[in-house]
Design a protein around this motif. Structure first.
Motif, PDB file in Angstrom:
ATOM      1  N   ASN A 181      -3.608  12.152  10.351  1.00  0.00           N
ATOM      2  CA  ASN A 181      -2.611  11.764  11.354  1.00  0.00           C
ATOM      3  C   ASN A 181      -2.590  12.744  12.522  1.00  0.00           C
ATOM      4  O   ASN A 181      -2.398  12.355  13.681  1.00  0.00           O
ATOM      5  CB  ASN A 181      -1.224  11.680  10.709  1.00  0.00           C
ATOM      6  N   LYS A 182      -2.784  14.001  12.233  1.00  0.00           N
ATOM      7  CA  LYS A 182      -2.826  15.037  13.278  1.00  0.00           C
ATOM      8  C   LYS A 182      -3.895  14.718  14.321  1.00  0.00           C
ATOM      9  O   LYS A 182      -3.695  14.936  15.525  1.00  0.00           O
ATOM     10  CB  LYS A 182      -3.095  16.390  12.626  1.00  0.00           C
ATOM     11  N   TYR A 183      -5.027  14.167  13.854  1.00  0.00           N
ATOM     12  CA  TYR A 183      -6.123  13.838  14.767  1.00  0.00           C
ATOM     13  C   TYR A 183      -6.079  12.376  15.221  1.00  0.00           C
ATOM     14  O   TYR A 183      -6.992  11.916  15.907  1.00  0.00           O
ATOM     15  CB  TYR A 183      -7.468  14.131  14.100  1.00  0.00           C
ATOM     16  N   GLY A 184      -5.035  11.661  14.833  1.00  0.00           N
ATOM     17  CA  GLY A 184      -4.887  10.279  15.267  1.00  0.00           C
ATOM     18  C   GLY A 184      -5.920   9.336  14.689  1.00  0.00           C
ATOM     19  O   GLY A 184      -6.262   8.321  15.321  1.00  0.00           O
ATOM     20  N   PRO A 186      -7.042   6.490  12.153  1.00  0.00           N
ATOM     21  CA  PRO A 186      -6.562   5.488  11.202  1.00  0.00           C
ATOM     22  C   PRO A 186      -7.118   5.775   9.812  1.00  0.00           C
ATOM     23  O   PRO A 186      -8.265   6.212   9.676  1.00  0.00           O
ATOM     24  CB  PRO A 186      -7.122   4.173  11.761  1.00  0.00           C
ATOM     25  N   VAL A 187      -6.319   5.529   8.793  1.00  0.00           N
ATOM     26  CA  VAL A 187      -6.702   5.864   7.426  1.00  0.00           C
ATOM     27  C   VAL A 187      -6.893   4.604   6.591  1.00  0.00           C
ATOM     28  O   VAL A 187      -6.023   3.736   6.542  1.00  0.00           O
ATOM     29  CB  VAL A 187      -5.645   6.771   6.765  1.00  0.00           C
ATOM     30  N   PHE A 188      -8.059   4.508   5.949  1.00  0.00           N
ATOM     31  CA  PHE A 188      -8.317   3.510   4.935  1.00  0.00           C
ATOM     32  C   PHE A 188      -8.081   4.201   3.597  1.00  0.00           C
ATOM     33  O   PHE A 188      -8.500   5.347   3.402  1.00  0.00           O
ATOM     34  CB  PHE A 188      -9.754   3.004   4.987  1.00  0.00           C
ATOM     35  N   VAL A 189      -7.444   3.519   2.661  1.00  0.00           N
ATOM     36  CA  VAL A 189      -7.103   4.110   1.372  1.00  0.00           C
ATOM     37  C   VAL A 189      -8.062   3.626   0.295  1.00  0.00           C
ATOM     38  O   VAL A 189      -8.331   2.434   0.170  1.00  0.00           O
ATOM     39  CB  VAL A 189      -5.661   3.745   0.968  1.00  0.00           C
ATOM     40  N   GLU A 230       2.425   6.623   6.654  1.00  0.00           N
ATOM     41  CA  GLU A 230       2.126   6.706   8.084  1.00  0.00           C
ATOM     42  C   GLU A 230       0.622   6.847   8.321  1.00  0.00           C
ATOM     43  O   GLU A 230      -0.040   7.674   7.694  1.00  0.00           O
ATOM     44  CB  GLU A 230       2.845   7.902   8.704  1.00  0.00           C
ATOM     45  N   GLY A 231       0.094   6.029   9.220  1.00  0.00           N
ATOM     46  CA  GLY A 231      -1.311   6.126   9.591  1.00  0.00           C
ATOM     47  C   GLY A 231      -2.241   5.261   8.769  1.00  0.00           C
ATOM     48  O   GLY A 231      -3.406   5.078   9.133  1.00  0.00           O
ATOM     49  N   VAL A 232      -1.754   4.720   7.650  1.00  0.00           N
ATOM     50  CA  VAL A 232      -2.601   3.874   6.801  1.00  0.00           C
ATOM     51  C   VAL A 232      -2.691   2.476   7.405  1.00  0.00           C
ATOM     52  O   VAL A 232      -1.679   1.844   7.705  1.00  0.00           O
ATOM     53  CB  VAL A 232      -2.037   3.794   5.366  1.00  0.00           C
ATOM     54  N   VAL A 233      -3.916   1.994   7.592  1.00  0.00           N
ATOM     55  CA  VAL A 233      -4.121   0.668   8.190  1.00  0.00           C
ATOM     56  C   VAL A 233      -4.811  -0.303   7.235  1.00  0.00           C
ATOM     57  O   VAL A 233      -4.814  -1.508   7.478  1.00  0.00           O
ATOM     58  CB  VAL A 233      -4.950   0.764   9.487  1.00  0.00           C
TER      59      VAL A 233
END
Length: 371
Positions: A181-184, A186-189, A230-233
């Motif tokens: 999130n700090k680097y903006g 998007p996160v895939f889980v 937050e940040g998970v897409v």
């Protein structure tokens, strides 16, 4: 990674009739993302996806993700060979998503030496990759270093996030997510259900969930926890039954973020899962100070405990163990001086536990080699 098989002992005995039914049902629910990798199913997973998906559906009807095996390539020319093999295995001219696979301490320097990031970015510039990312299995400090150096080339990051690993010292899901999130990014889980561990729960834990949300499956709790961060897409789940496909699809069709009340239930469930933990280590780290072999005792114990609670494959645990052992002594390096036991507040027989850890992680169970 977990396609249905006709023989559980044979990773390439694909049950194609069932796989095709599952793929079709998944797409009928409006879902389009398929995740495979060069190394899955004894290096034949991509070919199975080609037969069950690519050869049966229009290319524009699905999104396909695969990964560059960072352990396998030898040099820049080898990356080119592998990438071309992957296009052939999958029967496509481009990948919607392409990841540097299993990034960690054990491969990072090799990736820097041969510019794996630049190689993949070049394929994106050629139009053979739409979105570039990496899957990451290591500590948040390394993730911060990598994103600081190569973040501009990456469109997303894939992280292991679930409610058991959220604060686990050997995975640190929460802190890794914070770095992304700090680097903006998007996160895939990946591993939202921790290889099935968060589906096959103790009855006491299941009752807590049912009392709070009677119609919800244990899997849906895990998926919603991951997807609510937050940040998970995107949340990936390895499905190998029609029940799993339909349950997961229903969870996201009318997605409801996890609530504060439900987080309290999850805290209780986590405690139930942990209460019969084989090694009652509190991760105080007193034992590591002065260890002549610099063995990462608390981290190894956390991995061992995690495996003992895992009902499915524990290949990812081996990855974490190998990564940690590159920076520290292995469990088998213990010389039995017992200085650790003298300072342990829990009075644990640490040297004996280290033998158990070594037997679990260092005897057999290696990674497959392509024939």
């Amino acid at each position: 990674m977990r396609l249905p098989l006709l023989n559980a002992e044979d990773p390439v005995s694909f049950d194609y009739p069932l796989i095709e039914k599952l793929f079709d049902a998944y797409m009928e629910q409006g879902l389009t993302y398929f995740d495979t990798a060069y190394t899955y199913h004894g290096y034949h997973g991509e070919e199975a996806v080609r037969k069950a998906l690519v050869e049966r559906h229009p290319r524009e009807s699905f999104e396909l993700a695969t990964k560059l095996p960072l352990r396998d390539f030898k040099d820049a020319e080898d990356m080119e060979r592998i990438f071309n093999e992957q296009l052939d295995h999958c029967g496509v001219e481009y990948f919607d998503y392409y990841l540097l696979h299993n990034m960690g301490t054990n491969v990072y320097e090799k990736c820097r030496k041969y510019d794996a990031f630049g190689f993949a970015a070049g394929k994106k510039a050629e139009g053979k990759i739409k979105y570039l990312g990496m899957s990451f299995h290591d500590m948040p400090e390394l993730l911060d270093e990598i994103l600081g150096a190569y973040g501009d080339l990456l469109d997303f990051v894939q992280l292991q996030i679930n409610y058991m690993d959220w604060e686990q010292p050997n995975v640190q899901s929460r802190r890794c997510l914070e770095v992304a999130n700090k680097y903006g990014k998007p996160v895939f889980v990946m591993e939202p259900c921790k290889g099935g561990t968060l589906v096959k729960l103790p009855e006491e834990a299941l009752k807590l969930m049912k009392d709070c949300r009677p119609d919800a499956s244990a899997a849906s709790w895990a998926l919603r926890f991951a997807a609510s961060q937050e940040g998970v897409v995107r949340v990936l789940s390895g499905m190998n039954s029609m029940e799993q496909v339909m349950d997961n699809a229903a969870t996201f069709r009318k997605f409801e973020p996890i609530t504060e009340e439900e987080l309290k239930v999850i805290d209780q469930v986590r405690a139930i899962i942990e209460k019969n933990t084989p090694i009652p280590c509190t991760s105080c780290s007193y034992c590591t100070h002065g260890c002549p072999k610099q063995i990462a005792i608390p981290q190894y114990f956390a991995l061992y405990n995690s495996i003992e609670r895992t009902t499915g494959s524990f290949s990812s645990h081996r990855v974490y163990y190998n990564n940690i052992s590159l920076r520290h002594g292995k469990a088998s390096d213990c010389i039995g001086c017992r200085q650790c036991e003298k300072v342990c507040p829990q009075h644990l027989p640490i040297t004996e536990y280290l033998k158990d850890v070594a037997a679990k992680f260092e005897s057999g169970g290696g990674f497959p080699v392509r024939k």
